[in-house]
Design an enzyme around this catalytic site. Sequence first.
Site, PDB file in Angstrom:
ATOM      1  N   ASP A   1      52.251  -7.271 -23.350  1.00  0.00           N
ATOM      2  CA  ASP A   1      51.216  -7.375 -24.388  1.00  0.00           C
ATOM      3  C   ASP A   1      49.844  -6.880 -23.935  1.00  0.00           C
ATOM      4  OD1 ASP A   1      53.058  -8.474 -26.060  1.00  0.00           O
ATOM      5  OD2 ASP A   1      51.953 -10.302 -26.505  1.00  0.00           O
TER       6      ASP A   1
ATOM      7  N   CYS B   1      58.426  -5.710 -28.098  1.00  0.00           N
ATOM      8  CA  CYS B   1      58.861  -5.994 -26.739  1.00  0.00           C
ATOM      9  C   CYS B   1      60.215  -5.413 -26.340  1.00  0.00           C
ATOM     10  CB  CYS B   1      58.868  -7.504 -26.574  1.00  0.00           C
ATOM     11  SG  CYS B   1      59.211  -7.985 -24.911  1.00  0.00           S
TER      12      CYS B   1
ATOM     13  N   HIS C   1      64.397  -9.654 -21.253  1.00  0.00           N
ATOM     14  CA  HIS C   1      64.283  -9.502 -22.704  1.00  0.00           C
ATOM     15  C   HIS C   1      65.013  -8.314 -23.318  1.00  0.00           C
ATOM     16  CE1 HIS C   1      61.573 -10.698 -26.337  1.00  0.00           C
ATOM     17  NE2 HIS C   1      62.807 -11.154 -26.390  1.00  0.00           N
TER      18      HIS C   1
ATOM     19  N   ASP D   1      54.148  -3.107 -22.019  1.00  0.00           N
ATOM     20  CA  ASP D   1      55.276  -2.912 -22.943  1.00  0.00           C
ATOM     21  C   ASP D   1      54.844  -2.458 -24.331  1.00  0.00           C
ATOM     22  OD1 ASP D   1      54.225  -5.379 -23.676  1.00  0.00           O
ATOM     23  OD2 ASP D   1      56.193  -6.316 -23.987  1.00  0.00           O
TER      24      ASP D   1
END
Lengths: 414, 1295
Positions: free
Chosen positions: B33, B71, B127, B268
């Site tokens: 972020d 993400c 993730h 990201d």
Amino acid sequence: MHSSTLNRRTFLKASGISLALPWLEGFGKSAESLPKRALFICNTLGFYSPSFYPAKSGPNYVASEYLSLLQEHRDDLTVFSGLSHPDQGGEHQCEMTWLSAARNPGRDGFRNSISVDQFAARQLGYVTRFPSLSLSSDWPMSQAYTENGVMIPAMDRPSGVFTRLFLQGNSNEVAREKKKLSDGRSILDSLGAQRGRLLRKASPGDRERLDAYFEAVREAERDLSEAGVWIDRPRPKVDASIPEDISDKADLVGRIELLFKLVPLIIQTDSSRVISIVIQNNHGIPRVNGVALEHHNLSHHGRDPEKIGQLMKIERAILGCFDGLLHRMKGQREAGATLLDHTMTLLGSNLGNAAAHDPRNNPIILAGGKLKHGGYVAHRRDENTPLCNLFLRMLQEMGMETEVFATSSSSLDW
Amino acid sequence: MKPILTFLCFLLPVCSVFAKDKQPNVLILLADDLGSKDLGCYGGPVKTPVLDGLAARGVRFTDFHAGAAICSPSRATLLTGRQHLRTGIYGVLQDHMHDMHLLEREVTIAEVLKEAGYGTAHFGKWHVGMTSGKRKKPSLQDHGFDYWFGLSNGANPSHRNPTNFMRNGKPVGPMKGYSCQIVVSDAINWLETKANPDQPFFMNIWFNEPHSKLAAPDEITSIYGDLKDEGALYSATVDNTDRAIGRLVAKLKETGKLDNTLIIYSSDHGSYRADRNGGLKGNKGSNFQGGLRSPGIFFWPDGVRGDRIESTPSGAVDLLPTICGLAGIDKPKGVHLDGADLSPLLIEKGTFTRAQPLLWLAPSSGHLATLREGNYTLMGYRGYRLPSNQARKNELLRQMAKLAGIDPSTPNLGSRVSNTTFTSPEYRRLKSEFVRLRTFQEAWIPTIKAGGFSGFALYDLKADPLQKKDISKQRPKVTEKLKKKLLGLYRDVLEDAPDWPVSEKDAVSVPREPLKALVEASCIDCHDADTKTVLNFDDLSFDLADADAYETWEKVFDMIDSGEMPPEKKPRPDPNLKNVALESLERHLRDTSLARQKRAGRTPARRLTRAEYEYTMHDLLGIGGDLASKLPPENTSSTFDTIAADQGISPVHVRSYLVAANAAIDEAIELGRKPRMEPRLIDYRNNFYSSMWFERELRRGGNTVLRTDDAYVLFDNRAQRSPHTNQSNNMGIRFSVAGRYRIVAEAYAYQAKTPVTFCLYRANDRAAKRELIGSWQLDPGKPRRVEVEQYFRPGDFFFVAPSDLDATLQGRDVFSIGAKGYPGEGVAIRRLTLEGPLEKQWPPERTRDLLGDVEFRAGKDGRYAVLLRDQPLARVADVVSRIGPRAFRRPLENNEPGNWSALAKPVLAEGRSFDEALRVVLRAMFSSPEFLYHQAEPGRLNDYALATRLSYFLWKSLPDDQLFLLAAEGKLSDQAIVASEVDRMLDDEKSQRFVEDFLDQWLELEGIDATTPDEKLYPEWDDVLRQATLEETRRFFSELIWEDRGVREFIDSDFTFLNRRLAEHYGIPGVEGLKFRKVKLPANSPRGGLLTQASILKVTANGTNTSPVPRGRFVLANLLGTPPSPPPPGAGAVEPDTRGTTTIREELAAHRSVESCNRCHREIDPPGFALESFNPIGGFRTRYRSTGKGDRPTTKLFGRAVREYRLGPRVDASGTAAGGEKFAGIRDFKRLLLKKEEQIAGHVLNQLIAYATGAEIQFADREERDGILEAARRDGYGLRAMIHSVVQSDMFRNK
């Protein structure tokens, strides 16, 4: 109440029975109200085509050698050439797809599809004691396949067919049969009830297959419950005695005759409206005068005149049986019409030229069914018309609302 | 390790070896972020001296972009260099809600580097999919990381003291400190203790910061403002991360590795904070620049000239190709990369080219696509609607904003609200609903794939960096051009994108480009829509999830790979084109196959075959009758009926199962009158019926059997066909109950000079069955007592018949003379008794075993009633609990006996008896899928499933007690125990079921009766010979198993198994009696091996004739495993014409002159020619037999001259094999076949695997199967060893 025009369906509705009763002579006089039936006969080793087809097509064809054997029925039948299923081939594999038109039989991973008789039987359901009957002259191989491509074994013992159709068991037997049926239903019911639990337990790869199993259970249960309705109905009485089976497999003619004698009985008693018969002869030399070689061997005649001569003797004998069948079907009347009038009777083969295993240009004769008859209809030999077009027409004639069957492109007209 | 890695191994060794010294360590650092204006060096407010320093010594990209604005997609693109939709990632992952994950088939940077010799490790957030509950996903190891320490998504409860870190998949529990520092500490520890110092390393460190839940040391936060200020806290997390990176850099410097370490830093995607994206339009989640723009720092002092700023547009999608470029490693083959190799910009050598514009997709957002080329960005807006509840989302946002004290008019409220540090139970509840509503749903995929664009906007980033003005109207040409590119690329990506869950679909399309190039160059001329060949590339889908397409591509692969296609006469394809295409195709075929196996297993639920059903019932209930014929025939379209995928199920089956179970239970619960069990004499001599035949005249069918003082004599060799005089039922013997019976006969050869044969048959008219159950040789002057035990059922009968009877010297038989005064050979039966059923007590033991603790009492009618000691329902439950585990091949669950026996309740309530109620329960159990199907979980079979597979392989039936016990004790995971079980099972008599069933199907022996040989031409064919031919092949195969003899013996052997009849048939002297024994073949014998066994020669004959074609096909299909395709449509219509030709060979020669026929017939015909030396019943011949013209045979038949046939033309068994080798006959031909030993062994192995596992060899199995074959080669392909290897293989031990 005008009983003379009493429609069977009206009657059934009025009496609150959702299933039809076997047709009994004298119950209603209108020929239009009679159901149309279909009879499919396949001679798996083909017919020698130079003897089968007339030279010229049209209503005024000059009968070929074979057709002259059916001379007396000329106005009751139509001869077709240039019909076949696309993408067949592979020696005799097309035997199993003759009524289904599934493509590429015998190739790896091939799966058959529903045959035309079963398609019709499924739509009709248990309006008759047997939604369909499949018979065979030799062994329990049939051309009747379920949607999943499973063969429904043919009945190959005429005495067994006769017993199941016409012999009334005593009250004990009926009671036992009923109990067996109701046990069967409750078993299937209980199996069906496990569906959710077992599917949840099953791994994802197995779920699909178990689901197919449960679908089969559901259908079997429905069949049993519908068949159950028939148990209480007395079996129709026929003026014939139980046929004696012929154990000698070389007696081809005798074995065909026995089956063909059953057909009018089945129709007359409305025991089934869809019948398929496979004529095959893989066991030895048929007992036909002048024939010294196996039928299969002769079908691969290699243009040897001696072999062709013997082959024709066998085929003439088979057509002779067919002639006899047509005679019997015309000799019996129901509601002012002959049995043949209400039975589309198809005789043909999956092989157009057995000598070359050629599955195109199937020899086809369609008789009866109150269709326009009397001619020889030639379709293109190089680019065949789908045989399913004819099957579709037959289905439609039986009153089925379908616009397509298997590989059909349109309903066949002539 | 995934097979792909081994595959890459093949491609890479050369470059990885020579480039080893120079290969840099690779360190990827990724923030979460972080915006494009956070770092100091990018003009941001955070103090990041370490990163600034790396940027100063390296190359700093100003126009660098994340892989996506959200993400998971962004990370998938970074790892693979591919648009994330291709990799399976559509949106932000919630592992507990999604099946979606980074597909295992994807090649990650870690895999590429690992293959090139790197040690690989991942630290921090992941993730892109981690196993959650029942949703199994590939692990990080599966994606190429040797080691990992991190978490699925965010740190909990915040960056401070997180509790959800894992190491290599195992939770490590609460950690002290801040996430970024914890991660770096572990990375340093890995470097110090775990990484191999001789290997370059790849560390992939993905920080949690500055994503919420924010936490940083107060002393750092206070640098940026008030401790309660979210902005200050945010900056502090970035600062803290920089400090952590500083520790790592110091460590690298300390170990002297820093300068040869390629460090790449990025984020990201853009920040959720509008103030950190440099005023660019949009934030995190937006496909405008604010969501995409990220830092891009490349540091590598040894390889890159630093202190530079680079403004070429670039992004995370370029990392994989760039790392490959910098490290001198080949890019993964057969994988379409969307990114470009930036190394020319970094090392300032060569020219940088971007083959394809940068593209970002966000299928669940309104900004569906952004394309970047030069200064232009084209935005494509979504043209489809997704079912999302926007109103509810807005309402939730408003409520959440209210709770968190955020002004609802804040721009990007969603992002702002969801990233706030505020929390409360109420807020969490609202947020969880909001997240659920906002989360991408896999069910949307079809809508997405069917959808498209509603409009486009064009921005010139040079003139308008903040994307304020859409200039698409002003620049229609540019817009059109870019639109075309966007649409093309978009379509390409979507074609690659899989559906989720993959349960619907195992694979995605194989990339078109390399294949298209090859197909267009070499295949399309013969295989398009306008050509008559079956294959049509125009219509062939690239979607490997489509089973037909998969199968076709698999064939295409094999045809091209083997060089069979393009055909010889056509030009060879360009090797490079071919290799690239095949590599890509192979990889996708294998990965698709692998994915399918992982999801569903190799073998779907397999149904018991007809034969298995019967054997199972026999073993379970102690019965013996025929049940198989009550079930519908098995599908014949695959070699084995055990192949699950081809097994059908239908209402016909279900109804048949009810019938068959009923018949089985009828036999099992025997409560009928006690039968006579003592031996009964079958007195032919004094029986009324047979007396009739003694006295009747010859012409009326009598006088063919003789009554002597002590015996009943048979003279008719053909008595087996019309046995009525000798039938047990005509002698007043009926089998009223099913069971084992013993028949004892005393017989002698009558008036015989040579041995004669006495036969016993079991028959059943209803089933139209007759079966030879025993045959014994009677030598002249030596009376014999013979005995046989056999299972009989009501309706069965048996009869006696002679065989091997010679005619009189004058060549006359009994029909021309009559039995009275007939001087020829006969079989005299002195005494015949029947004993049984062989039961110790009545009702029989099987009934007592089944019913358990009950008593029986005979009623007035002699029938038995069951007397219970307990409640009927309890008794039923007891039966279920005893029979259930065996029937279902697993222990029952606690409630199962109760559930099944509940079915008895309504029956008992009707007042019906206990045994009737039990029947209903048993029928239900035997019709249930638990009984009828082998089921298992994907992956390793549990012990019970393995025991089941094993016993159905070798015994065709359920596991016996010992095997079941081993399963219960969990001992079957022990290979040695399994091996000893295999030996035990093979040595057990029940393994003959496997031998028979396997051979019946593999060698088509089940068709032995499909044709009947012409009696005139082959009068010696009878049941005794027929059975002997089958027996030979079965014994031969069994011998190979017992002695672990090699597959070579299939081709040629110096021994076989014979009895007198078969030895006479083969012309091998010195074999007496009808017992089979191993016989060493004379040196000059044409026999030996399978092909010259009469059984096989019989099934490959047409009946009266032989043809080289079916025999050739048999050799190709069943021995070599290369079945010829059926004649193509049209080709089949070439009609043989035998009029002008004298032999079948000329006929075929004519056939082969047709090109379309020749392709197959040059392979098919030669083996068939070699077998021309054998007649349709397997006799050796030098001349054809003929019913017409020809010479009189000089051989004797039944002790007389042959009058049935003549000898026709000579046999020519020579030919030329497809490879050009000439052969004179079968012995030569076998020598040629011996050269194909490996191929034959391979086929036998394939057959064993398919038969045993219930599934044909799949693409993913090829490697293991090749390994087994290679190992078997060292042992000379011993059959027993191969069976062992099959059982120990993953194919067998996994579902």
